[in-house]
Design a protein around this motif. Structure first.
Motif, short mmCIF file in Angstrom:
data_model
loop_
_atom_site.label_atom_id
_atom_site.label_comp_id
_atom_site.label_asym_id
_atom_site.label_seq_id
_atom_site.Cartn_x
_atom_site.Cartn_y
_atom_site.Cartn_z
N ALA A 188 0.85 -1.20 0.00
CA ALA A 188 0.00 0.00 0.00
C ALA A 188 0.88 1.24 0.00
O ALA A 188 0.62 2.19 -0.74
CB ALA A 188 -0.92 0.00 1.21
N GLU A 190 3.87 1.48 -1.11
CA GLU A 190 4.52 1.58 -2.40
C GLU A 190 3.58 2.25 -3.41
O GLU A 190 3.96 3.13 -4.15
CB GLU A 190 4.91 0.18 -2.88
N MET A 191 2.31 1.81 -3.38
CA MET A 191 1.34 2.41 -4.31
C MET A 191 1.07 3.86 -3.95
O MET A 191 0.77 4.67 -4.82
CB MET A 191 0.03 1.62 -4.29
N ASP A 192 1.15 4.18 -2.65
CA ASP A 192 0.94 5.56 -2.23
C ASP A 192 2.11 6.46 -2.58
O ASP A 192 2.11 7.64 -2.26
CB ASP A 192 0.69 5.63 -0.71
#
Ligand SMILES: Nc1ncnc2c1ncn2[C@@H]1O[C@H](COP(=O)(O)OP(=O)(O)OP(=O)(O)O)[C@@H](O)[C@H]1O
Ligand SMILES: [Mg+2]
Lengths: 288, 334
Positions: A188, A190-192
């Protein structure tokens, strides 16, 4: 869950163990307390009667007291800093899937199983000897004059030896903590848009907070009592006389049991203060 | 903005090919649902779109540009995980602010977006709590809030409702649908619950063992399942699938008839059988009928209260215009 009857039976059956443990603990404690209020010099007249708080006052006012406190703090602080920092790094490394992971993990844990006396002797003779030590050869290889580790950098040498022994403990605890981190949290993040360094500081490090506290407190208790490493290397010389070592010298080298006991009581109080923090941290850990 | 295109995408874990070559286009603003049995590769496919999983071969295009090697953060997609993946040591406010903080959005703008998201998701009273102090539904909302504030070009949901109880699930389902109507952003939603798929989707993608069995609107899938698998998977209760002599009569290897397309009477009908279990829901009654000589059990859904009980003989009249016929390969015969 238990009836009145089974509870009293349980107490009865636990009694021998509890009494044994209490005796084990209380007898030496009470004797230490008793001696600390006496003038007791085994080779110079033996028990010379009660003298109130004289021993306590003498222990803290002696010229060796404050340097010993400083040496103790330096060793504890130094070892804690090294083991926590390198423990976190090693744990991160060992958590990566890699070839030969099992063997590497065992190798990392190994120093913890070596007895303190043995590891200190190995370090002293194999690495730090100014003539034959590996470090001396290394220094000579690069054309530098070998360092006399145990006299010129005595405190640092002891910090190094003790850190080597305690690094596995820190690594092990921190590794299990890292493994309990939910990988979806990292994904999460990383995606943020958090790059690896920020994922470490915002997600991994806070997750390790509790484990680091526990490592620090448990190690502190054991590091306050470091003795063998000093005994077999410097023998308390070159500014490596810690509180524990000072107590040992008072009792066995100066043959002043009363004075040493007073020092022992100070040490008990210190260890208990740390223990209270430890209980709190561990307790919180279990609640959450 | 938010068209997603998969070209000949494959994925293998070691020797195991989880996704054989697959093509799929999801149009901008569409609500696409991936549905299929457990282990069929739905999450893997979603994670490949997100960039959390590398492709073994093929390419992913987002808005017409190749994004195969773009790192997840740069794809402009937001993901909501099944476990919510909230950051436990940060307050709800900090959790929602995290992606904006990483992107360097200025403080005033951050506050504005947090406020808007919190209002839309009923989180205003909880902004200063930690995730551990929230209920499952509230955590889910925080996870959605964290996705919304990034203003992504598409949302990815991986079974976001599967940890919630039935009532809450229905509520959240509506909220997500309303959110989609409001934002008109592309959404890809993974679920194994075909009711969720039917109620939410513009487009359903039915997967089995990494293969797309059918893509279409919910009603297309309901009325014209392309093959036996889709026929059996979509619809609740499941379609009755009958093979053997009865199917041959209709010129097919397998025939299918949905429970709601069979009428029941006490005296006459095409088929007859014995009532096993009768489930009275009030609005409908489900009968599980044995000894029809067609299949193990035939399920029938009758509207309202119908009074047949265990052991009663019952007559069934399938509506023949609603019969689905499938050939030896399991494909639909028109
Ligand atoms: N890291 C991995 N290594 C090896 N195999 C994996 C890995 N991740 C998933 N798989 C396999 O890939 C297949 C698809 O997994 P995936 O998680 O996509 O299933 P799913 O459709 O999301 O199922 P569910 O509905 O249960 O979540 C499974 O058979 C699984 O065993
Ligand atoms: Mg999944």
């Amino acid at each position: 869950m238990a009836t009145q009857h089974s509870r009293s039976a349980a107490r009865l059956m636990m009694a021998p163990a509890v009494i044994l443990l209490l005796g084990w603990m209380l007898v030496p404690l009470i004797m230490t307390l008793m001696f600390s209020f006496k003038k007791y010099l085994p080779l110079r007249g033996g028990d010379l009667g009660w003298i109130g708080f004289d021993n306590y006052v003498r222990f803290v006012t002696s010229s060796a007291f404050w340097p010993s406190v400083v040496a103790t703090l330096a060793i504890v602080g130094g070892v804690l800093a090294i083991t926590v920092v390198f423990g976190v790094l090693l744990a991160l490394l060992l958590n990566q899937p890699m070839w030969g992971q099992g063997i590497v993990r065992i190798l990392v844990i190994a120093p913890f199983f070596v007895m303190p006396t043995v590891s200190a002797l190995v370090w002293k003779n194999m690495f730090m000897d100014p003539v034959n030590g590996l470090f001396a050869h290394l220094w000579k290889f690069f054309g530098a004059a070998p360092i006399e580790w145990l006299s010129q950098a005595s405190l640092q040498s002891i910090v190094m030896i003790v850190s080597w022994q305690w690094l596995p403990f820190a690594t092990l605890i921190l590794l299990t903590a890292i493994q309990s981190l939910d990988s979806e949290q990292l994904e999460a993040a990383e995606m943020d848009g958090a790059p690896p360094l920020k994922r470490f500081s915002y997600i991994i490090l806070p997750h390790l907070g509790r484990a680091i506290t526990v490592v620090v407190l448990i190690q502190t208790i054991f590091l306050l009592a470091v003795f063998a490493e000093i005994f077999v290397t410097t023998g308390g010389a070159f500014g490596t006389r810690t509180l524990t070592y000072l107590i040992y010298q008072r009792v066995l080298e100066s043959q002043n049991v009363g004075l040493g006991s007073a020092g022992g009581v100070y040490a008990i109080i210190l260890a208990n203060i740390v223990a209270i923090f430890l209980m709190r941290a561990v307790g919180k850990n279990l609640d959450a | 903005m938010g068209q997603i295109k998969l070209n000949q995408v494959t994925k293998s874990f070691g020797d195991v090919e989880v996704i054989p070559p697959l093509d799929l286009t999801i149009e901008d603003g569409e609500f696409a649902v991936f549905v299929g049995p457990s282990g069929c590769g739905k999450s893997t496919l979603l994670r490949m779109i997100a960039g959390l999983e590398d492709l073994t071969s093929g390419s992913v295009e987002i808005d017409g540009t190749d994004a195969t090697t773009t790192p997840p953060a740069k794809r402009g997609l937001a993901m909501v995980f099944q476990s919510y993946a909230l950051y436990p040591h940060m307050s709800v406010r900090k959790n929602i602010a995290f992606p904006m903080r990483m992107a360097g959005v200025d403080q005033a703008e951050q506050d504005r977006r947090i406020k808007a998201a919190a209002e839309a998701l009923n989180l205003t009273d909880y902004l200063d709590r930690r995730p551990g102090q929230l209920s499952g539904g509230q955590r889910q909302r925080v996870a959605i809030g964290r996705a919304i504030v990034r203003e992504p070009s598409a949302f990815l949901f991986d079974e976001p409702l599967s940890n919630l109880d039935a009532a809450l699930r229905v509520g959240m389902r509506l909220e997500i649908c309303e959110m989609h109507d409001r934002l008109k952003t592309t959404m890809i939603y993974v679920t194994h619950d075909q009711v969720e798929a039917m109620t939410m989707a513009d487009k359903i993608v039915v997967l089995q063992a990494g293969v797309i069995e059918q893509v279409g609107s919910p009603l297309e899938l309901y009325h014209k399942p392309r093959n036996v698998f889709v026929a059996g998977f979509i619809g609740s209760p499941k379609m009755n699938l009958i093979s053997g002599a009865e199917a041959e009569k209709h010129g097919a290897r397998t025939i299918g008839i949905r429970p709601e397309h069979i009428d029941v009477t006490g005296d006459s009908g095409l088929w007859q059988g014995v009532v096993g279990v009768a489930e009275h829901l009030g609005s409908d009654t489900f009968f599980h009928i044995h000894n029809t000589g067609l299949a193990e059990t035939i399920t029938v859904r009758a509207p309202g209260e119908v009074s047949f009980d265990n052991g009663d003989v019952i007559h069934l009249s399938p509506r023949l215009d609603q019969l689905h016929r499938f050939d030896a390969q399991g494909l639909r015969i028109e």
